[in-house]
Scaffold this motif. Structure first.
Motif, PDB file in Angstrom:
ATOM      1  N   LEU A 269      40.786  31.791  39.533  1.00 12.34           N
ATOM      2  CA  LEU A 269      41.029  32.128  40.915  1.00 12.34           C
ATOM      3  C   LEU A 269      42.154  31.727  41.408  1.00 12.34           C
ATOM      4  N   ILE A 270      42.604  30.344  40.942  1.00 11.79           N
ATOM      5  CA  ILE A 270      43.715  29.614  41.470  1.00 11.79           C
ATOM      6  C   ILE A 270      45.134  30.356  40.938  1.00 11.79           C
ATOM      7  N   GLY A 271      44.952  30.919  39.600  1.00 14.76           N
ATOM      8  CA  GLY A 271      46.004  31.577  39.180  1.00 14.76           C
ATOM      9  C   GLY A 271      46.190  32.870  39.809  1.00 14.76           C
ATOM     10  N   LEU A 272      45.115  33.641  40.161  1.00 11.24           N
ATOM     11  CA  LEU A 272      45.147  34.750  40.781  1.00 11.24           C
ATOM     12  C   LEU A 272      45.738  34.650  42.288  1.00 11.24           C
ATOM     13  N   SER A 273      45.540  33.394  43.005  1.00 14.53           N
ATOM     14  CA  SER A 273      46.168  33.351  44.043  1.00 14.53           C
ATOM     15  C   SER A 273      47.329  33.065  44.393  1.00 14.53           C
ATOM     16  N   MET A 274      47.935  32.861  43.165  1.00 12.39           N
ATOM     17  CA  MET A 274      49.464  32.321  42.818  1.00 12.39           C
ATOM     18  C   MET A 274      50.421  33.435  42.471  1.00 12.39           C
ATOM     19  N   THR A 275      49.454  34.498  42.155  1.00 11.86           N
ATOM     20  CA  THR A 275      50.218  35.813  41.538  1.00 11.86           C
ATOM     21  C   THR A 275      50.466  36.670  42.504  1.00 11.86           C
ATOM     22  N   VAL A 276      51.852  37.418  42.533  1.00 13.66           N
ATOM     23  CA  VAL A 276      51.983  38.269  43.336  1.00 13.66           C
ATOM     24  C   VAL A 276      51.195  39.625  43.174  1.00 13.66           C
ATOM     25  N   GLY A 277      50.651  40.138  44.207  1.00 10.83           N
ATOM     26  CA  GLY A 277      49.940  41.412  44.220  1.00 10.83           C
ATOM     27  C   GLY A 277      49.285  41.539  45.352  1.00 10.83           C
ATOM     28  N   ALA A 278      48.536  42.876  45.632  1.00 13.19           N
ATOM     29  CA  ALA A 278      47.959  43.155  46.736  1.00 13.19           C
ATOM     30  C   ALA A 278      46.675  42.336  47.107  1.00 13.19           C
ATOM     31  N   ILE A 279      46.543  41.706  48.095  1.00 11.92           N
ATOM     32  CA  ILE A 279      45.545  40.701  48.545  1.00 11.92           C
ATOM     33  C   ILE A 279      44.285  41.401  48.550  1.00 11.92           C
ATOM     34  N   PRO A 280      43.955  42.558  49.010  1.00 12.45           N
ATOM     35  CA  PRO A 280      42.635  43.180  49.123  1.00 12.45           C
ATOM     36  C   PRO A 280      42.139  43.274  47.721  1.00 12.45           C
ATOM     37  N   GLU A 281      43.052  43.884  46.738  1.00 13.23           N
ATOM     38  CA  GLU A 281      42.754  43.984  45.042  1.00 13.23           C
ATOM     39  C   GLU A 281      42.373  42.636  44.773  1.00 13.23           C
ATOM     40  N   GLN A 282      43.145  41.785  44.991  1.00 13.62           N
ATOM     41  CA  GLN A 282      42.625  40.417  44.449  1.00 13.62           C
ATOM     42  C   GLN A 282      41.745  39.795  44.926  1.00 13.62           C
ATOM     43  N   ILE A 283      41.223  40.088  46.081  1.00 16.87           N
ATOM     44  CA  ILE A 283      39.994  39.526  46.571  1.00 16.87           C
ATOM     45  C   ILE A 283      38.809  40.007  45.919  1.00 16.87           C
ATOM     46  N   SER A 284      39.035  41.557  45.701  1.00 16.75           N
ATOM     47  CA  SER A 284      37.984  42.131  45.019  1.00 16.75           C
ATOM     48  C   SER A 284      37.741  41.600  43.573  1.00 16.75           C
ATOM     49  N   GLN A 285      38.787  41.274  42.891  1.00 12.27           N
ATOM     50  CA  GLN A 285      39.111  40.766  41.427  1.00 12.27           C
ATOM     51  C   GLN A 285      38.055  39.460  41.594  1.00 12.27           C
ATOM     52  N   ALA A 286      38.526  38.696  42.614  1.00 13.44           N
ATOM     53  CA  ALA A 286      37.637  37.361  42.736  1.00 13.44           C
ATOM     54  C   ALA A 286      36.401  37.604  42.752  1.00 13.44           C
ATOM     55  N   GLN A 287      35.832  38.390  43.660  1.00 13.07           N
ATOM     56  CA  GLN A 287      34.499  38.635  43.991  1.00 13.07           C
ATOM     57  C   GLN A 287      33.934  38.905  42.768  1.00 13.07           C
TER      58      GLN A 287
END
Length: 468
Positions: free
Chosen positions: A119-137
């Motif tokens: 999750l920390i790595g995902l938050s620091m990676t450039v990308g669309a926030i809605p899609e990253q939130i979905s991946q985190a969930q």
């Protein structure tokens, strides 16, 4: 004060291995819930696999027999030396199961830690926030779905829930799944069940949206359940009007024009329907251009907020392509969606109903009755779905003009595919049972009511020679 929990319990790992070498009979219990991957040390995991293997071959696992299976461990250490040390340092087998539970807990703690790092790595990676939130969930939900149920159970344990369901159904409880409230269709489908992916397909105007939303309304209004409807084509105002017309039995035109207010009977019906719909937990998302990952993200959030009983998606072809998707073929992309919806259904433990269009080519055939191959855009739907329902109404025939609709259940994993007729009442946005149906087959009739023992007692009293 917070106390740090170690992610590794090496003493417990040795305790399990020693207990199993001293008392191999514990392999039956411990092996049912402890996996080799639950060991933090690769050598210990390898020893565990060898011990279980020896026990399954009825060979007592000790340093010598284990060394015969594999002389060296993954690290290069000698199997006989490591096994002898463990067996010497663990003189008793009394706490083996307790040590195994500690290992499972620490393994889950390590998984939680790894998810946190991702999750920390995902938050620091450039990308669309809605899609990253979905991946985190999804990461968190996958972790949460892990349970402590054993991988293997006995047949008697498996039969227990079967007889409990039988008893509950005889007592008038609906526990297997959700029904449509349409007698002939329900006889075929025998309830859509938790984890099912249900496809309702048809050409425009055949009533597939009505069938899906009627199901959602039935679960929420009549069963006090919860439903989430993704309406990718129709605004929530239109869905609400349809639900009101269906529940009240008042013509949609009367609701649109306001005539219903001027009619005393219609007004009474609407008042009663509003009272029911107001309390019903039907949640509607009518945002357009939703991607698949965003739909899953919303569904998971709503399910956590209050448990859902069904999800309806209207409809498959309107799901927007993810800008970051590497799939270039639309057929393959839609196929990935149906696999994803099946996974979501299993993850949440509820049925997911997805509406789909049929290919236009059906209209050019001599016999326009739909087939499985007519599903638009994706041949993978057939293998992913548990239930596939196709709606067809021949508008060139008299009965088609009168709303008589052919419903073909072309696939149902837990029952036999068949067809039936339903009456489409477009003015009320609902389906009802068709009148003048053929007599029910003899074998389908319910058995005569008689004095009976409970279904649970059937299981408990059953004592075959040798037992389970």
């Amino acid at each position: 004060m917070n106390i740090d929990r170690p992610l590794v319990a090496m003493e417990a790992e040795h305790g399990v291995l020693g207990a199993l070498m001293h008392e191999p009979e514990q392999c039956e219990d411990i092996g049912a819930f402890l996996a080799a991957s639950d060991f933090s040390d690769e050598d210990n995991g390898a020893l565990y696999v060898m011990i279980l293997g020896c026990h399954s071959r009825k060979v007592r696992p000790d340093p010598i027999t284990l060394a015969e299976v594999r002389s060296e461990l993954p690290s290069g250490d000698m199997t006989m030396v490591r096994a002898a040390e463990v067996m010497r340092d663990v003189p008793s087998a009394s706490n083996g199961k307790h040590y195994a539970k500690i290992l499972v807990e620490r393994a889950k703690a390590r998984q939680l830690y790894e998810v946190g790092q991702r999750l920390i790595g995902l938050s620091m990676t450039v990308g669309a926030i809605p899609e990253q939130i979905s991946q985190a969930q999804s990461l968190v939900m996958d972790l949460n779905s892990e349970d402590e149920q054993p991988d293997v159970i006995t047949m008697k344990q498996a039969l227990g829930p079967v007889f409990e369901d039988m008893q509950d159904r005889l007592d008038g409880k609906q526990v297997i799944g959700q029904d449509f409230g349409l007698t002939d269709l329900d006889k075929i489908v025998r309830c859509i069940r938790p984890g099912n992916l249900v496809i309702i397909a048809g050409r425009p105007g055949t009533g597939k949206t009505v069938l899906g939303t009627n199901l959602a309304d039935r679960i929420a209004v009549r069963k006090n359940g919860s439903a989430l409807v993704f309406s990718l084509e129709m605004p929530n105002k239109e869905l609400a009007k349809r639900s009101l017309a269906a529940e009240a039995g008042v013509h949609q035109d009367w609701i649109e024009t306001g005539k219903a207010i001027l009619d005393e009977d219609a007004c009474t019906r609407i008042t009663a329907a509003v009272a029911k719909l107001h309390k019903a937990d039907v949640r509607i998302c009518d945002k357009g251009a939703l991607t698949f990952s965003r739909i899953c993200s919303i569904a998971r959030f709503e399910h956590r907020a209050r448990k859902l009983d069904v999800i309806v998606v209207d409809y498959l072809s309107l799901i927007a392509t993810d800008p970051t998707s590497k799939i270039q073929n639309r057929n393959l992309e839609l196929g990935s969606y149906t696999r994803g919806f099946k996974a979501l259904a299993k993850q949440l433990g509820i049925p997911v109903v997805v509406l789909a269009q049929l290919n236009r080519g059906i209209e050019n055939r001599t016999v326009p009755k739909p087939k499985m191959s007519d599903l638009r855009d994706s041949g993978e739907i057939e293998q992913d779905a548990d239930v596939i329902i196709m709606a067809h109404r021949d508008m060139d025939s008299e009965r088609g003009k009168n709303g008589l609709t052919e419903i073909d259940v072309v696939k149902v994993r837990h029952a036999k595919p068949a067809g039936c007729l339903l009456q489409f009442q477009g003015e009320f946005a609902r389906f009802v049972n068709a009148a003048a149906q053929p007599d029910e087959p003899e074998e389908a009739r319910a058995p005569a009511k008689q004095v009976r023992q409970s279904s649970k007692s059937l299981l408990n009293s059953y004592n075959p020679r040798g037992g389970f």
